[in-house]
Motif scaffolding. Sequence first.
Motif, PDB file in Angstrom:
ATOM      1  N   LYS A   1      47.278  58.560  -2.824  1.00 31.81           N
ATOM      2  CA  LYS A   1      46.765  58.537  -1.449  1.00 31.81           C
ATOM      3  C   LYS A   1      45.279  58.222  -1.512  1.00 31.81           C
ATOM      4  O   LYS A   1      44.610  58.538  -2.487  1.00 31.81           O
ATOM      5  N   TYR A   2      44.766  57.645  -0.453  1.00 31.36           N
ATOM      6  CA  TYR A   2      43.358  57.282  -0.430  1.00 31.36           C
ATOM      7  C   TYR A   2      42.829  57.252   0.986  1.00 31.36           C
ATOM      8  O   TYR A   2      43.589  57.232   1.957  1.00 31.36           O
ATOM      9  N   TRP A   3      41.524  57.270   1.090  1.00 28.19           N
ATOM     10  CA  TRP A   3      40.822  57.008   2.338  1.00 28.19           C
ATOM     11  C   TRP A   3      39.964  55.784   2.079  1.00 28.19           C
ATOM     12  O   TRP A   3      39.316  55.677   1.042  1.00 28.19           O
ATOM     13  N   CYS A   4      40.020  54.850   3.001  1.00 27.69           N
ATOM     14  CA  CYS A   4      39.175  53.672   2.867  1.00 27.69           C
ATOM     15  C   CYS A   4      38.438  53.453   4.179  1.00 27.69           C
ATOM     16  O   CYS A   4      38.730  54.097   5.181  1.00 27.69           O
ATOM     17  N   ARG A   5      37.480  52.551   4.135  1.00 28.49           N
ATOM     18  CA  ARG A   5      36.627  52.314   5.292  1.00 28.49           C
ATOM     19  C   ARG A   5      36.587  50.828   5.600  1.00 28.49           C
ATOM     20  O   ARG A   5      36.439  50.008   4.692  1.00 28.49           O
ATOM     21  N   GLY A   6      36.728  50.486   6.882  1.00 29.26           N
ATOM     22  CA  GLY A   6      36.678  49.092   7.306  1.00 29.26           C
ATOM     23  C   GLY A   6      37.245  48.931   8.698  1.00 29.26           C
ATOM     24  O   GLY A   6      37.976  49.784   9.187  1.00 29.26           O
ATOM     25  N   ALA A   7      36.924  47.831   9.324  1.00 27.23           N
ATOM     26  CA  ALA A   7      37.359  47.576  10.698  1.00 27.23           C
ATOM     27  C   ALA A   7      38.865  47.337  10.788  1.00 27.23           C
ATOM     28  O   ALA A   7      39.487  47.645  11.805  1.00 27.23           O
ATOM     29  N   SER A   8      39.471  46.787   9.727  1.00 29.51           N
ATOM     30  CA  SER A   8      40.913  46.522   9.741  1.00 29.51           C
ATOM     31  C   SER A   8      41.497  46.895   8.383  1.00 29.51           C
ATOM     32  O   SER A   8      40.768  47.052   7.403  1.00 29.51           O
ATOM     33  N   TRP A   9      42.826  46.993   8.308  1.00 31.60           N
ATOM     34  CA  TRP A   9      43.454  47.380   7.040  1.00 31.60           C
ATOM     35  C   TRP A   9      43.195  46.335   5.966  1.00 31.60           C
ATOM     36  O   TRP A   9      43.095  46.650   4.798  1.00 31.60           O
ATOM     37  N   GLY A  10      43.038  45.094   6.366  1.00 28.72           N
ATOM     38  CA  GLY A  10      42.801  44.032   5.393  1.00 28.72           C
ATOM     39  C   GLY A  10      41.400  44.044   4.793  1.00 28.72           C
ATOM     40  O   GLY A  10      41.187  43.568   3.679  1.00 28.72           O
ATOM     41  N   SER A  11      40.427  44.594   5.527  1.00 31.66           N
ATOM     42  CA  SER A  11      39.040  44.620   5.036  1.00 31.66           C
ATOM     43  C   SER A  11      38.625  46.013   4.562  1.00 31.66           C
ATOM     44  O   SER A  11      37.455  46.261   4.314  1.00 31.66           O
ATOM     45  N   CYS A  12      39.589  46.881   4.435  1.00 31.68           N
ATOM     46  CA  CYS A  12      39.321  48.266   4.084  1.00 31.68           C
ATOM     47  C   CYS A  12      38.957  48.415   2.610  1.00 31.68           C
ATOM     48  O   CYS A  12      39.641  47.890   1.740  1.00 31.68           O
ATOM     49  N   ARG A  13      37.853  49.133   2.330  1.00 31.44           N
ATOM     50  CA  ARG A  13      37.425  49.390   0.945  1.00 31.44           C
ATOM     51  C   ARG A  13      37.559  50.876   0.649  1.00 31.44           C
ATOM     52  O   ARG A  13      37.070  51.714   1.409  1.00 31.44           O
ATOM     53  N   LYS A  14      38.225  51.206  -0.464  1.00 36.24           N
ATOM     54  CA  LYS A  14      38.483  52.604  -0.804  1.00 36.24           C
ATOM     55  C   LYS A  14      37.193  53.394  -0.978  1.00 36.24           C
ATOM     56  O   LYS A  14      36.251  52.934  -1.602  1.00 36.24           O
TER      57      LYS A  14
END
Length: 135
Positions: free
Chosen positions: A47-60
């Motif tokens: 499991k992880y938390w990532c950050r970004g405006a969309s799921w495609g640009s999300c960085r862990k």
Amino acid sequence: MGISPGWGWLLLPVCQALVVPREVSGHAGDTLSIRCWYPPGYKGYNKYWCRGASWGSCRKVVETAGKEVPWKHGRVSIQDNHIFYVVLLTVENLSKADAGSYWCGVERTGRDLMEPVTLRVVPGKPLCLVDLRFW
């Protein structure tokens, strides 16, 4: 009688969904925790938390490696509870820079399970000043 095969697709999203709040907020300087509940069949998955405006640009930001052992990276930590099927993201000493879109994710073959959460940071709590002057 049972469920007609034509209606079975209605149950799939419920069984495969992550449950997170849509929006959370905290005061600058405080510690904030966000919970993400996942389906029981995914307890050993990463499991992880990532950050970004969309799921495609999300960085862990942080991840569990499929274990219950807490993991910390700077001010951000993650903990997976296999009994209650919940992943906890904790951010210490919140700042305005922490505001934005975060995603709770479960790695799996194909497309990961992911749900967004918006984090808002409001100015720090006002100080309560007490006048200690004696008349």
